[in-house]
Design an enzyme around this catalytic site. Structure first.
Site, short mmCIF file in Angstrom:
data_model
loop_
_atom_site.label_atom_id
_atom_site.label_comp_id
_atom_site.label_asym_id
_atom_site.label_seq_id
_atom_site.Cartn_x
_atom_site.Cartn_y
_atom_site.Cartn_z
N PRO A 170 0.82 -1.21 0.00
CA PRO A 170 0.00 0.00 0.00
C PRO A 170 0.86 1.26 0.00
O PRO A 170 1.86 1.35 0.72
CB PRO A 170 -0.80 -0.14 1.30
CG PRO A 170 -0.95 -1.61 1.46
CD PRO A 170 0.36 -2.19 0.99
N CYS A 171 0.44 2.23 -0.81
CA CYS A 171 1.29 3.38 -1.09
C CYS A 171 0.80 4.68 -0.48
O CYS A 171 1.43 5.72 -0.62
CB CYS A 171 1.42 3.58 -2.60
SG CYS A 171 -0.18 3.85 -3.43
N GLN A 172 -0.34 4.66 0.24
CA GLN A 172 -0.92 5.91 0.71
C GLN A 172 0.02 6.70 1.61
O GLN A 172 -0.01 7.92 1.64
CB GLN A 172 -2.24 5.64 1.44
CG GLN A 172 -3.36 5.14 0.53
CD GLN A 172 -3.37 3.63 0.40
OE1 GLN A 172 -2.36 2.96 0.65
NE2 GLN A 172 -4.51 3.08 0.03
N PHE A 188 3.10 7.11 1.24
CA PHE A 188 4.12 7.81 0.45
C PHE A 188 3.53 8.76 -0.59
O PHE A 188 4.23 9.58 -1.16
CB PHE A 188 5.01 6.80 -0.28
CG PHE A 188 5.74 5.87 0.63
CD1 PHE A 188 6.74 6.33 1.48
CD2 PHE A 188 5.43 4.52 0.67
CE1 PHE A 188 7.41 5.47 2.33
CE2 PHE A 188 6.09 3.65 1.53
CZ PHE A 188 7.09 4.13 2.36
N SER A 189 2.24 8.62 -0.86
CA SER A 189 1.63 9.34 -1.97
C SER A 189 1.47 10.83 -1.67
O SER A 189 1.09 11.22 -0.56
CB SER A 189 0.25 8.74 -2.27
OG SER A 189 -0.41 9.50 -3.25
#
Length: 373
Positions: free
Chosen positions: A77-79, A81-82
């Protein structure tokens, strides 16, 4: 199809990466996903793959028992870093990249591919994280490089920029050689029109109407030079230029954040583009009766259309509520981009000769043309 390699898929989602890796010749023998709707979708479309549903921490010990795994891949999951999120290094979702690193250590595959948002590969804020990934994987015997790829450079009708950390175990990898392979694999994207037109109009058998969120004119438009940018309608769903490719499809689709398409331009006989004309009228301050409300020809893209823009097969079956399906599609890695990455790592494993793409002179294409530094 016959498979040459065995793969493990983590943070699998609806299986976008799996579709691409399987097309490239990689059999997914073990997968894990926590979202119940995405799990249902994956099981429906990947019946030969074993899926563990739930938190990866409950099953990570099982990786010790998997032998002769060639490739580990996935997108934690990238949230965290987004740039679209809070960019909080303490976000629990940010910590899952280290779970992926732990999986590498347990499996010791020949190759690993870890996908994430562009910000992790470019921002100074995450420099220490990038360096830690490279240092930890190097200590395990891997040569790892981060590649920033734009899906529209590889035949996908969507501009989607992602970082891929690709590591090879105890194998000398030449960065320049991998760059040349990526250039060789470049492909012009299909347009939105070419991609969607075969489905037919919304609310027909091949293209069921799904998103019914109303489109209204923004009371305070935010203008940009392009009629397909800014915010001239309610919500964050912008109109699509059907003769080009789409911007990144968000996981928040399903309501008024769903992109907008002109049905008459796409499937009918319209010769004028209402969005372009309205945008011009706004710029010139000439709003007449024609532009008092949004015509019925404008609508949100359907689930089928969103899936095709992510290069899922047309017959791919999604499970869950409408919002859950849009979220699965928006969270996915485009299948075709995943296939390109899989072909890249396989060509490196097999030391295939580099064959120049007849449509691209690799001598004239710079690194920055396809790796977005």
């Amino acid at each position: 199809m016959p498979y040459k390699y065995k793969g493990v898929s983590l943070f699998t989602g609806a299986g976008g990466m799996d579709v691409g890796f399987e097309k490239a010749g990689i059999q997914v023998v073990w997968a894990n996903e926590i979202d119940k709707d995405a799990c249902a979708t994956f099981k429906e479309n990947h019946r030969e793959s074993f899926l563990r549903e739930g938190d990866i921490s409950h099953y990570i010990n099982e990786l010790n028992d998997l032998k002769n795994i060639d490739i580990l891949f996935g997108g934690p999951p990238c949230q965290g870093f987004s740039v679209a999120g809070k960019m909080d290094p303490e976000d629990i979702r940010s910590q899952l990249i280290w779970t992926f690193i732990e999986a590498i250590e347990r499996l010791k595959p020949q190759v690993f591919v870890m996908e994430n948002v562009k910000a992790l590969g470019t921002l100074e804020k995450w420099k220490d994280v990038r360096e830690s990934i490279l240092k930890r994987t190097s200590s395990m015997g891997y040569t790892c490089f981060p590649f920033l790829l734009n899906s529209s450079h590889y035949g996908v009708p969507q501009k989607r920029e992602r970082v891929f950390f690709i590591g090879f175990l105890e194998k000398k990898i030449e960065y320049e050689k991998m760059m040349l392979r990526l250039k060789q694999l470049m492909e012009k994207p299909t347009s939105i029109r070419e991609t969607l037109a075969p489905l037919g109009p919304a609310n027909t058998e091949r293209n069921p109407l799904t998103c019914t969120a109303k489109i209204t004119l923004a009371s305070n438009p935010i203008m940009r030079k392009s009629p397909y940018a800014g915010m001239i309608f309610n919500g964050m769903g912008r109109p699509l230029d059907i003769d080009h490719y789409a911007n990144t499809l968000p996981a928040s689709m399903g309501g008024n954040k769903t992109p907008i398409v002109d049905e008459e331009l796409l499937y009918g006989n319209a010769i004028n583009d209402w969005v372009v004309e309205y945008h011009s009228a706004l710029l010139n301050g000439k709003i007449d009766s024609k532009f008092q409300q949004v015509p019925n020809r404008l609508r949100r893209i359907t689930i089928k259309e969103a899936a095709l823009l992510q290069t899922f097969p047309e017959d791919y079956v999604f499970k869950g509520s409408k919002s859950a399906i849009y979220r699965q599609i928006g969270n996915a890695v485009p299948c075709k981009l995943a296939e390109i990455v899989a072909k890249l790592v396989i060509s490196e494993l097999e030391n295939e000769p580099i064959i120049r793409n007849q449509n691209i002179d690799v001598g004239q294409v710079t690194f920055e043309d396809f790796l977005l530094i």
